[in-house]
Enzyme design. Structure first.
Site, PDB file in Angstrom:
ATOM      1  CE  LYS A  50      -2.169  -1.127   3.832  1.00 43.79           C
ATOM      2  NZ  LYS A  50      -1.512  -2.409   4.125  1.00 43.79           N
ATOM      3  NE  ARG A  56      -5.226  -1.514   9.627  1.00 45.17           N
ATOM      4  CZ  ARG A  56      -4.119  -1.061   9.058  1.00 45.17           C
ATOM      5  NH1 ARG A  56      -4.072   0.139   8.544  1.00 45.17           N
ATOM      6  NH2 ARG A  56      -3.071  -1.820   8.991  1.00 45.17           N
ATOM      7  NE  ARG A  76       7.513  -2.124   6.495  1.00 44.77           N
ATOM      8  CZ  ARG A  76       6.193  -2.153   6.492  1.00 44.77           C
ATOM      9  NH1 ARG A  76       5.518  -1.639   5.503  1.00 44.77           N
ATOM     10  NH2 ARG A  76       5.558  -2.721   7.503  1.00 44.77           N
TER      11      ARG A  76
HETATM   12  P1  AP5 Z   1      -0.006   0.581   8.706  1.00 47.23           P
HETATM   13  O1  AP5 Z   1       1.132   1.507   8.794  1.00 47.23           O
HETATM   14  O2  AP5 Z   1      -1.134   0.923   7.814  1.00 47.23           O
HETATM   15  O3  AP5 Z   1       0.562  -0.855   8.388  1.00 47.23           O
HETATM   16  P2  AP5 Z   1      -0.033  -2.107   7.595  1.00 47.23           P
HETATM   17  O4  AP5 Z   1      -1.442  -2.019   7.119  1.00 47.23           O
HETATM   18  O5  AP5 Z   1       0.292  -3.277   8.433  1.00 47.23           O
HETATM   19  O6  AP5 Z   1       0.699  -2.073   6.249  1.00 47.23           O
HETATM   20  P3  AP5 Z   1       2.220  -1.886   6.092  1.00 47.23           P
HETATM   21  O7  AP5 Z   1       2.566  -0.440   6.167  1.00 47.23           O
HETATM   22  O8  AP5 Z   1       2.948  -2.828   6.989  1.00 47.23           O
HETATM   23  O9  AP5 Z   1       2.427  -2.447   4.612  1.00 47.23           O
HETATM   24  P4  AP5 Z   1       2.171  -1.766   3.214  1.00 47.23           P
HETATM   25  O10 AP5 Z   1       0.994  -2.425   2.582  1.00 47.23           O
HETATM   26  O11 AP5 Z   1       2.164  -0.282   3.301  1.00 47.23           O
HETATM   27  O12 AP5 Z   1       3.457  -2.280   2.438  1.00 47.23           O
HETATM   28  P5  AP5 Z   1       4.780  -1.518   1.949  1.00 47.23           P
HETATM   29  O13 AP5 Z   1       4.484  -0.747   0.704  1.00 47.23           O
HETATM   30  O14 AP5 Z   1       5.439  -0.806   3.053  1.00 47.23           O
HETATM   31  O15 AP5 Z   1      -0.619   0.371  10.169  1.00 47.23           O
HETATM   32  C1  AP5 Z   1       0.201   0.066  11.263  1.00 47.23           C
HETATM   33  C2  AP5 Z   1      -0.607   0.020  12.541  1.00 47.23           C
HETATM   34  O16 AP5 Z   1      -1.248   1.304  12.769  1.00 47.23           O
HETATM   35  C3  AP5 Z   1      -1.776  -0.985  12.576  1.00 47.23           C
HETATM   36  O17 AP5 Z   1      -1.331  -2.276  12.919  1.00 47.23           O
HETATM   37  C4  AP5 Z   1      -2.687  -0.350  13.628  1.00 47.23           C
HETATM   38  O18 AP5 Z   1      -2.222  -0.603  14.923  1.00 47.23           O
HETATM   39  C5  AP5 Z   1      -2.530   1.154  13.353  1.00 47.23           C
HETATM   40  N1  AP5 Z   1      -3.518   1.648  12.382  1.00 47.23           N
HETATM   41  C6  AP5 Z   1      -3.267   2.153  11.145  1.00 47.23           C
HETATM   42  N2  AP5 Z   1      -4.411   2.493  10.519  1.00 47.23           N
HETATM   43  C7  AP5 Z   1      -5.424   2.189  11.371  1.00 47.23           C
HETATM   44  C8  AP5 Z   1      -6.848   2.276  11.287  1.00 47.23           C
HETATM   45  N3  AP5 Z   1      -7.460   2.737  10.190  1.00 47.23           N
HETATM   46  N4  AP5 Z   1      -7.575   1.877  12.365  1.00 47.23           N
HETATM   47  C9  AP5 Z   1      -6.967   1.412  13.486  1.00 47.23           C
HETATM   48  N5  AP5 Z   1      -5.643   1.280  13.623  1.00 47.23           N
HETATM   49  C10 AP5 Z   1      -4.862   1.663  12.572  1.00 47.23           C
HETATM   50  O19 AP5 Z   1       5.657  -2.781   1.496  1.00 47.23           O
HETATM   51  C11 AP5 Z   1       6.109  -3.728   2.455  1.00 47.23           C
HETATM   52  C12 AP5 Z   1       7.486  -4.269   2.055  1.00 47.23           C
HETATM   53  O20 AP5 Z   1       7.382  -5.013   0.839  1.00 47.23           O
HETATM   54  C13 AP5 Z   1       8.536  -3.182   1.772  1.00 47.23           C
HETATM   55  O21 AP5 Z   1       9.769  -3.661   2.197  1.00 47.23           O
HETATM   56  C14 AP5 Z   1       8.486  -3.012   0.256  1.00 47.23           C
HETATM   57  O22 AP5 Z   1       9.724  -2.577  -0.263  1.00 47.23           O
HETATM   58  C15 AP5 Z   1       8.163  -4.427  -0.197  1.00 47.23           C
HETATM   59  N6  AP5 Z   1       7.336  -4.465  -1.406  1.00 47.23           N
HETATM   60  C16 AP5 Z   1       6.272  -3.669  -1.701  1.00 47.23           C
HETATM   61  N7  AP5 Z   1       5.744  -4.012  -2.896  1.00 47.23           N
HETATM   62  C17 AP5 Z   1       6.475  -5.076  -3.342  1.00 47.23           C
HETATM   63  C18 AP5 Z   1       6.410  -5.890  -4.516  1.00 47.23           C
HETATM   64  N8  AP5 Z   1       5.476  -5.697  -5.463  1.00 47.23           N
HETATM   65  N9  AP5 Z   1       7.335  -6.879  -4.651  1.00 47.23           N
HETATM   66  C19 AP5 Z   1       8.276  -7.093  -3.704  1.00 47.23           C
HETATM   67  N10 AP5 Z   1       8.394  -6.358  -2.575  1.00 47.23           N
HETATM   68  C20 AP5 Z   1       7.496  -5.358  -2.390  1.00 47.23           C
HETATM   69 MG    MG Z   2       2.251   1.105   4.877  1.00 50.33          MG
END
Ligand code: AP5
Ligand code: MG
Length: 206
Positions: A13, A88, A122
């Site tokens: 995302k 979410r 990451r």
């Molecule tokens: P949040 O920060 O939103 O984390 P998440 O949903 O767990 O998602 P991530 O940020 O971990 O992953 P992403 O999908 O953004 O992936 P990324 O691009 O970084 O939320 C964190 C916390 O905040 C929650 O647990 C909760 O406690 C709280 N919170 C947030 N919003 C909330 C809400 N609405 N309500 C309540 N609580 C809330 O990519 C991940 C990795 O993969 C990177 O290393 C990247 O380089 C790699 N990557 C990306 N795309 C690819 C690809 N196509 N191929 C290979 N590697 C890839």
């Molecule tokens: Mg994220």
């Protein structure tokens, strides 16, 4: 254009949001980033949510919904928004529909088996908030985009990832049906290379 990016933790995302904002000039609103900034600055909000975030669970709905409403009321959201990590669960989705409903929901569909590897490797930039992976950048501590220090998120460990995946499956994935019923859901294959996922998104957005 009012866009929601939906997807499991580590689905990409944040990565895709950066590319979308660059191309379409929309404000990127990540509730996770807003909470992390508050924790870093030790604000009253940060103190309130730190423990629950570190455990991989969701922050309280009322608090989260208020933050998003406040953010969407700002001038830069007049032409649309791109929400990353909100809504979410159904309570948040219904609140958003009442306030400023999305036009399109992009669901980044990724194999659950890939998630732990993506998250544990990451590295996040402390300044530009870019998201990178050791598979691509090795063990450097310097952000390839802006030169600031890379950090490992407190919730990026194997144990917390499992909890975050549970939360996603139980609370967030029902939104796929919710937005399908509204005819707003478009799924893209998140298992591809970053640029290929982005190309699919661009096609979807027309
Ligand atoms: P949040 O920060 O939103 O984390 P998440 O949903 O767990 O998602 P991530 O940020 O971990 O992953 P992403 O999908 O953004 O992936 P990324 O691009 O970084 O939320 C964190 C916390 O905040 C929650 O647990 C909760 O406690 C709280 N919170 C947030 N919003 C909330 C809400 N609405 N309500 C309540 N609580 C809330 O990519 C991940 C990795 O993969 C990177 O290393 C990247 O380089 C790699 N990557 C990306 N795309 C690819 C690809 N196509 N191929 C290979 N590697 C890839
Ligand atoms: Mg994220």
């Amino acid at each position: 254009m009012k866009i929601i990016l939906l997807g499991a933790p580590g689905s990409g995302k944040g990565t895709q949001a950066s590319l979308i904002t660059e191309k379409y000039n929309l404000p990127h609103i990540s509730t996770g980033e807003i909470f992390r900034e508050n924790i870093k600055n030790q604000t009253p909000l940060g103190v309130k949510v730190k423990e629950v975030m570190d455990s991989g669970n969701l922050c309280p709905d009322d608090l989260t919904i208020e933050i998003v409403k406040d953010r969407l009321s700002k001038e830069d959201c007049k032409g649309g928004y791109m929400l990353d990590g909100f809504p979410r669960n159904l309570t948040q989705a219904k609140a958003l529909d009442e306030f400023l409903a999305p036009d399109i929901v992009i669901n980044i569909d990724v194999d659950i088996k890939k998630i732990e590897h993506r998250i544990v490797g990451r590295r996040s930039c402390s300044k530009c908030k870019g998201s990178f992976h050791t598979d691509f950048i090795g063990n450097t501590e310097i952000c390839p985009d802006c030169g600031a220090k890379l950090v490992i998120r407190k919730d990026d460990n194997a144990q917390t990832v499992r909890e975050r995946i549970n939360v996603y499956q139980n609370q967030t994935s029902p939104l796929i049906d919710y937005y399908t019923a509204q005819n707003k859901l478009c799924s893209v294959n998140g298992n591809q290379e970053i640029d290929d996922v982005f190309s699919e998104i661009v096609k979807v957005l027309g």
